[in-house]
Design an enzyme around this catalytic site. Sequence first.
Site, PDB file in Angstrom:
ATOM      1  N   ASP A  17      62.571  39.676  17.106  1.00 53.07           N
ATOM      2  CA  ASP A  17      61.184  40.032  16.825  1.00 53.07           C
ATOM      3  C   ASP A  17      60.615  41.068  17.792  1.00 53.07           C
ATOM      4  OD1 ASP A  17      61.045  38.536  19.120  1.00 53.07           O
ATOM      5  OD2 ASP A  17      60.262  36.746  18.154  1.00 53.07           O
ATOM      6  N   GLU A  38      68.306  35.821  12.858  1.00 48.92           N
ATOM      7  CA  GLU A  38      67.222  34.928  13.311  1.00 48.92           C
ATOM      8  C   GLU A  38      65.942  35.212  12.512  1.00 48.92           C
ATOM      9  OE1 GLU A  38      64.988  34.787  17.244  1.00 48.92           O
ATOM     10  OE2 GLU A  38      66.604  33.403  17.668  1.00 48.92           O
ATOM     11  N   GLU A  61      55.157  39.923  18.612  1.00 43.82           N
ATOM     12  CA  GLU A  61      56.383  39.466  17.947  1.00 43.82           C
ATOM     13  C   GLU A  61      56.144  38.830  16.579  1.00 43.82           C
ATOM     14  OE1 GLU A  61      55.606  38.938  21.116  1.00 43.82           O
ATOM     15  OE2 GLU A  61      57.269  39.619  22.357  1.00 43.82           O
ATOM     16  N   HIS A 110      57.458  33.771  31.482  1.00 45.20           N
ATOM     17  CA  HIS A 110      57.257  35.223  31.513  1.00 45.20           C
ATOM     18  C   HIS A 110      56.551  35.779  30.279  1.00 45.20           C
ATOM     19  CE1 HIS A 110      60.770  35.021  28.906  1.00 45.20           C
ATOM     20  NE2 HIS A 110      60.413  36.203  28.453  1.00 45.20           N
ATOM     21  N   ARG A 162      54.019  37.150  27.537  1.00 42.89           N
ATOM     22  CA  ARG A 162      52.765  37.896  27.642  1.00 42.89           C
ATOM     23  C   ARG A 162      51.536  36.999  27.453  1.00 42.89           C
ATOM     24  NH1 ARG A 162      52.387  43.582  25.646  1.00 42.89           N
ATOM     25  NH2 ARG A 162      54.511  43.185  25.000  1.00 42.89           N
ATOM     26  N   HIS A 179      60.932  36.695  36.379  1.00 45.33           N
ATOM     27  CA  HIS A 179      61.007  37.909  35.556  1.00 45.33           C
ATOM     28  C   HIS A 179      60.414  39.081  36.349  1.00 45.33           C
ATOM     29  CE1 HIS A 179      60.364  40.366  31.930  1.00 45.33           C
ATOM     30  NE2 HIS A 179      61.222  39.555  31.345  1.00 45.33           N
TER      31      HIS A 179
HETATM   32  N1  UDP Z   1      68.603  33.963  30.798  1.00 49.89           N
HETATM   33  C1  UDP Z   1      69.493  34.503  31.717  1.00 49.89           C
HETATM   34  N2  UDP Z   1      69.124  34.578  33.044  1.00 49.89           N
HETATM   35  C2  UDP Z   1      67.902  34.147  33.489  1.00 49.89           C
HETATM   36  C3  UDP Z   1      66.988  33.617  32.535  1.00 49.89           C
HETATM   37  C4  UDP Z   1      67.362  33.546  31.207  1.00 49.89           C
HETATM   38  O1  UDP Z   1      70.607  34.888  31.375  1.00 49.89           O
HETATM   39  O2  UDP Z   1      67.633  34.240  34.679  1.00 49.89           O
HETATM   40  C5  UDP Z   1      68.993  33.908  29.375  1.00 49.89           C
HETATM   41  C6  UDP Z   1      68.812  32.547  28.709  1.00 49.89           C
HETATM   42  O3  UDP Z   1      69.985  31.776  28.780  1.00 49.89           O
HETATM   43  C7  UDP Z   1      68.469  32.914  27.275  1.00 49.89           C
HETATM   44  C8  UDP Z   1      67.814  34.264  27.384  1.00 49.89           C
HETATM   45  O4  UDP Z   1      68.109  34.769  28.688  1.00 49.89           O
HETATM   46  O5  UDP Z   1      69.627  33.066  26.481  1.00 49.89           O
HETATM   47  C9  UDP Z   1      66.318  34.130  27.181  1.00 49.89           C
HETATM   48  O6  UDP Z   1      65.719  35.332  27.414  1.00 49.89           O
HETATM   49  P1  UDP Z   1      64.149  35.484  27.486  1.00 49.89           P
HETATM   50  O7  UDP Z   1      63.561  34.222  27.977  1.00 49.89           O
HETATM   51  O8  UDP Z   1      63.919  36.747  28.251  1.00 49.89           O
HETATM   52  O9  UDP Z   1      63.710  35.807  26.013  1.00 49.89           O
HETATM   53  P2  UDP Z   1      63.279  34.967  24.752  1.00 49.89           P
HETATM   54  O10 UDP Z   1      64.383  34.027  24.436  1.00 49.89           O
HETATM   55  O11 UDP Z   1      61.976  34.311  25.055  1.00 49.89           O
HETATM   56  O12 UDP Z   1      63.141  36.008  23.679  1.00 49.89           O
END
Ligand code: UDP
Length: 366
Positions: free
Chosen positions: A99, A121, A135, A204, A206, A237
């Site tokens: 997204d 997804e 998103e 992290h 927004r 982050h």
């Molecule tokens: N992740 C990582 N290192 C970190 C924090 C998260 O590899 O320090 C991985 C986590 O396992 C997951 C993904 O990053 O697969 C999540 O990313 P994020 O939270 O940025 O995005 P969202 O899933 O909310 O789109």
Amino acid sequence: MKATRTIVCVIGTRPEAIKMAPIVHALRASTWARCVVVITAQHRDMLDQMLERLDIRPDFDLDLMHQDQTPTALLARMLPALETICLAEKPVAVLAQGDTTTVLGAALTAFHQRIAFGHVEAGLRSYDLEHPFPEEGYRQMVSRLAQWHFAPTTGASTALQAEGIAPERIHVTGNTGIDTLLQTVSKLAPVAPNAEKIILLTAHRRENFGRPMKSIFEGILRIAIRAPDARIIYPVHPNPNVHTLAHTMLGGHPQISLVQPLDYFEFVDLMRRCTLILTDSGGIQEEAPALGKPVLVLRQTTERPEGIAAGVSRLIGTEAESVESAVMSLLENPSDYHVMTGKRVSPYGDGYAADRIIDIIRTSAI
Ligand code: UDP
């Protein structure tokens, strides 16, 4: 045999790399299609780290990230660049996940050139355009353009059908993030027994910037007082809205480790070793149950209700009191902890989503 069809996979951020990786690897191992990977690098550093870790070498790097970029400016730079690549490569399909501005850019480019677009997804919804912003709007727009909707769950499929998407275009595949997770776990050493109570925190998003984030951190400070034997590990982050506040409020505390974003393998290992997870991330809500870890979601709404329905995740909002009480209940009350961990259900996938997606594309008339 030389593949005659080209499929373009577009990736913009760290979670997109994680969730597109099994598709890219399966396509690259196949002989029926040639896979061209385009990265927009909407987020530069964390994406590069992840691509290297997951062994994905991009064919094109648009390198679009600018300081303080707006989604409009990003999209305006992305569309002509993606169009040029699609005109040259002539793919039969374009695939992108999730997204972000990148998925909207990829879907629009494919639409303009009448190329089939596969949305990985698909069907996640909060039906609140402000949460998450932008998103939720992007997901809904992309669903109007896609040829294949790869829904991770039946709930996502139901949402798409309710919006009038033809059922034959919707395929419940599971989430490809679970494929990557389980493949990674199979490469890690078994977890050693550990008496330490570890709380893993990520925050992290927004919509949590400002007051909600401050109140989450207040909750964390209260937990540190009430659970002096707990260690809180927070990969922070790099976004300044998060980084500055985290270091101001939590930095230097003896029980709280503020660390750089972790390498994916290290992060998965930490998820396996921790007691519980507090997060506002989407992907981590999916991964934690697959590892049998309770996950407390630091948001007002979630587009991933399946974990909550199954009792393996809880939506706790961002108020300091609710963060504190939700965590303390799990730490102090073994029966409550067992309620969340005893079932061992993985609502978001079984590790075979990419295989299903590729089978569907391969057997389509393209
Ligand atoms: N992740 C990582 N290192 C970190 C924090 C998260 O590899 O320090 C991985 C986590 O396992 C997951 C993904 O990053 O697969 C999540 O990313 P994020 O939270 O940025 O995005 P969202 O899933 O909310 O789109």
